[in-house]
Design a protein around this motif. Sequence first.
Motif, PDB file in Angstrom:
ATOM      1  N   LYS A  22      33.000  16.085 -30.855  1.00 32.26           N
ATOM      2  CA  LYS A  22      33.974  17.113 -30.494  1.00 32.26           C
ATOM      3  C   LYS A  22      33.593  18.431 -31.153  1.00 32.26           C
ATOM      4  CE  LYS A  22      38.300  16.685 -30.030  1.00 32.26           C
ATOM      5  NZ  LYS A  22      39.758  16.558 -30.295  1.00 32.26           N
ATOM      6  N   ASP A  24      35.996  21.681 -31.164  1.00 28.59           N
ATOM      7  CA  ASP A  24      37.253  22.247 -30.673  1.00 28.59           C
ATOM      8  C   ASP A  24      37.668  21.511 -29.394  1.00 28.59           C
ATOM      9  OD1 ASP A  24      37.448  24.022 -32.832  1.00 28.59           O
ATOM     10  OD2 ASP A  24      36.181  25.487 -31.841  1.00 28.59           O
ATOM     11  N   ASP A  25      37.727  22.198 -28.250  1.00 27.90           N
ATOM     12  CA  ASP A  25      38.176  21.553 -27.015  1.00 27.90           C
ATOM     13  C   ASP A  25      37.043  20.882 -26.242  1.00 27.90           C
ATOM     14  OD1 ASP A  25      40.781  22.396 -27.486  1.00 27.90           O
ATOM     15  OD2 ASP A  25      40.478  24.298 -26.422  1.00 27.90           O
ATOM     16  N   TYR A  26      35.816  21.061 -26.687  1.00 26.16           N
ATOM     17  CA  TYR A  26      34.665  20.486 -25.977  1.00 26.16           C
ATOM     18  C   TYR A  26      34.412  19.071 -26.489  1.00 26.16           C
ATOM     19  CZ  TYR A  26      30.079  20.247 -23.734  1.00 26.16           C
ATOM     20  OH  TYR A  26      29.018  19.884 -22.941  1.00 26.16           O
ATOM     21  N   VAL A  27      34.370  18.106 -25.565  1.00 22.45           N
ATOM     22  CA  VAL A  27      34.234  16.692 -25.934  1.00 22.45           C
ATOM     23  C   VAL A  27      33.078  16.061 -25.163  1.00 22.45           C
ATOM     24  CG1 VAL A  27      35.371  14.442 -26.072  1.00 22.45           C
ATOM     25  CG2 VAL A  27      36.715  16.533 -26.379  1.00 22.45           C
ATOM     26  N   THR A 130      26.328  23.747 -26.186  1.00 21.72           N
ATOM     27  CA  THR A 130      26.722  22.523 -25.490  1.00 21.72           C
ATOM     28  C   THR A 130      25.552  21.624 -25.123  1.00 21.72           C
ATOM     29  OG1 THR A 130      26.738  23.799 -23.436  1.00 21.72           O
ATOM     30  CG2 THR A 130      28.846  23.510 -24.576  1.00 21.72           C
ATOM     31  N   THR A 221      33.958  15.087 -35.333  1.00 17.88           N
ATOM     32  CA  THR A 221      34.451  16.402 -34.931  1.00 17.88           C
ATOM     33  C   THR A 221      33.740  17.467 -35.758  1.00 17.88           C
ATOM     34  OG1 THR A 221      36.431  17.786 -34.599  1.00 17.88           O
ATOM     35  CG2 THR A 221      36.471  16.255 -36.479  1.00 17.88           C
ATOM     36  N   VAL A 234      41.378  21.629 -38.463  1.00 20.03           N
ATOM     37  CA  VAL A 234      40.714  20.570 -37.696  1.00 20.03           C
ATOM     38  C   VAL A 234      41.231  19.193 -38.112  1.00 20.03           C
ATOM     39  CG1 VAL A 234      38.494  19.444 -37.242  1.00 20.03           C
ATOM     40  CG2 VAL A 234      38.649  21.933 -37.228  1.00 20.03           C
ATOM     41  N   ARG A 237      44.623  18.885 -36.442  1.00 23.41           N
ATOM     42  CA  ARG A 237      44.543  18.877 -34.969  1.00 23.41           C
ATOM     43  C   ARG A 237      43.943  17.587 -34.433  1.00 23.41           C
ATOM     44  NH1 ARG A 237      40.078  22.652 -33.006  1.00 23.41           N
ATOM     45  NH2 ARG A 237      38.879  20.749 -33.451  1.00 23.41           N
ATOM     46  N   ASP A 238      42.840  17.129 -35.054  1.00 23.42           N
ATOM     47  CA  ASP A 238      42.104  15.983 -34.528  1.00 23.42           C
ATOM     48  C   ASP A 238      42.460  14.670 -35.223  1.00 23.42           C
ATOM     49  OD1 ASP A 238      40.868  17.731 -32.818  1.00 23.42           O
ATOM     50  OD2 ASP A 238      39.028  17.896 -34.003  1.00 23.42           O
TER      51      ASP A 238
END
Length: 496
Positions: A22, A24-27, A130, A221, A234, A237-238
């Motif tokens: 992970k 942030d929002d990219y998984v 990415t 993450t 983080v 959040r995660d």
Amino acid sequence: MTNLATNLLATARSLPEHPAIKLDDYVVDYADLHTRAAAVAGDLRSRGVDPGDRVGLVLPNVPAYPIVFYGALLAGAIVVPLNPLLKRAELEYFLNDSGMQIVYAWDGGSDEVSQAADSAGVTEIEVPATGPTELSGIPITEPVNRAANDTAVILYTSGTTGRPKGAELTHHNLSSNASTTAETLIEITADDVIMGCLPLFHVFGLTCGLNAAVRAGSTLTLLPRFDPAKALHVVARDKVTVFEGVPTMYAAILHSPAATGADMSSLRTCITGGSAMPVEVLANFESQFGCRVFEGYGLSETAPVASFNQPSRPSRPGTIGFPVRGCEMRVVDDEGHDVPEDENGELVIRGENVMKGYWNKPDATAEAFVDGWFRTGDVATKDRDGFFTVVDRKKDLIIRGGYNVYPREVEESLYGHPAVAEAAVIGIKHADLGEEVGAAVALKPNNQADPEELKAFVKKNLAAYKYPRKVWLVDSLPKGPTGKILRREVTPPSNA
């Protein structure tokens, strides 16, 4: 088959849709991580990279890193991780010394890699955070067969004396150490989320973060650049369950204004290494956030984990615990004989985690081993209960008027002062004594203390020959890529 990438293949088959990486929002899930790594492997083969060839990674903690790392391993290549903050001249040395053919660099980075690659005649491939795009060749989905003793990664040491040396870590070194970390140190499963703030180009983050996560099917993450407030965000959040960091990261989180009221309830286990963890920082972190912190020890040459305070055994703050599974440790004198309990000697190690040698440096390799035991260069003790304690680096020893002063002991005393955030103790040349004890100190935000107060504080706790006669205040201390304080770069003021 011993190829380290076999772990990725196994996890991708058993947990294909489980989050692997992970940012942030990219998984990236495990199936996608394997598919994209296989495409990188095929692209490398189409570019002429064969098993045993070297491939460089100059990338921060972004998803491209594990994609390219495992892609190179799938192709049977040797990975050479490098710090993206290095300058051209430094990079040129590593590119030339390793003899790499291709180097991957972040397309958001500087021109230093491009200039170094051009000078060294190495093909540079720039990739977005990415991961690589526009790949050619046939994907290599099954790991190329590699022997247990084949080199998987060349990790360059910090080079405290002379040029850095490349520690050759084998597929077996890294695979066994990742398994040991996952199964006995942090006891992780697919339900765990690991904080990836340790640089992946460093052996601590690579083994205990990335490789252990892939072995267990956990989620890693990523945090490209450590910032205590962001790290706290983080974790909340995660729902991070395992935090891995060097001591300065723990201290920075404790001293961050964002720590007040931060939700750290998901944390169950924290591990620390890279340098000595001040007992005061460990105790305060456990007290404030309600989690266990386990301190251990390792080196680039040991893949890295050699010993740890382990959840399944008694723990003792201030020590590095017991040797891990598959590893043996001793404390010896200059002749290689075991020293008595609680006496200082050099820590030596052997086991399945110890490197095969230094890349293209047979003389340095021979010097590093004595009768099969790796000489760490660290001064340590072993007590009657079997706990090992690192006293200090042999090279950092201060000899004041014929008396040995170990910087760590003085630093521990300074950390006991409520205003001290960080401290580094060094030897300063002295005409009569040989060396004098000096200390650079950074204070916590909104705290005050003058040098004389700090001297007096240590003097009350240590023998007269140990306390620092020279103390100076600094805004911050020099640190390496993992956040480890670098004593060798501490310079006393001209009036010290």
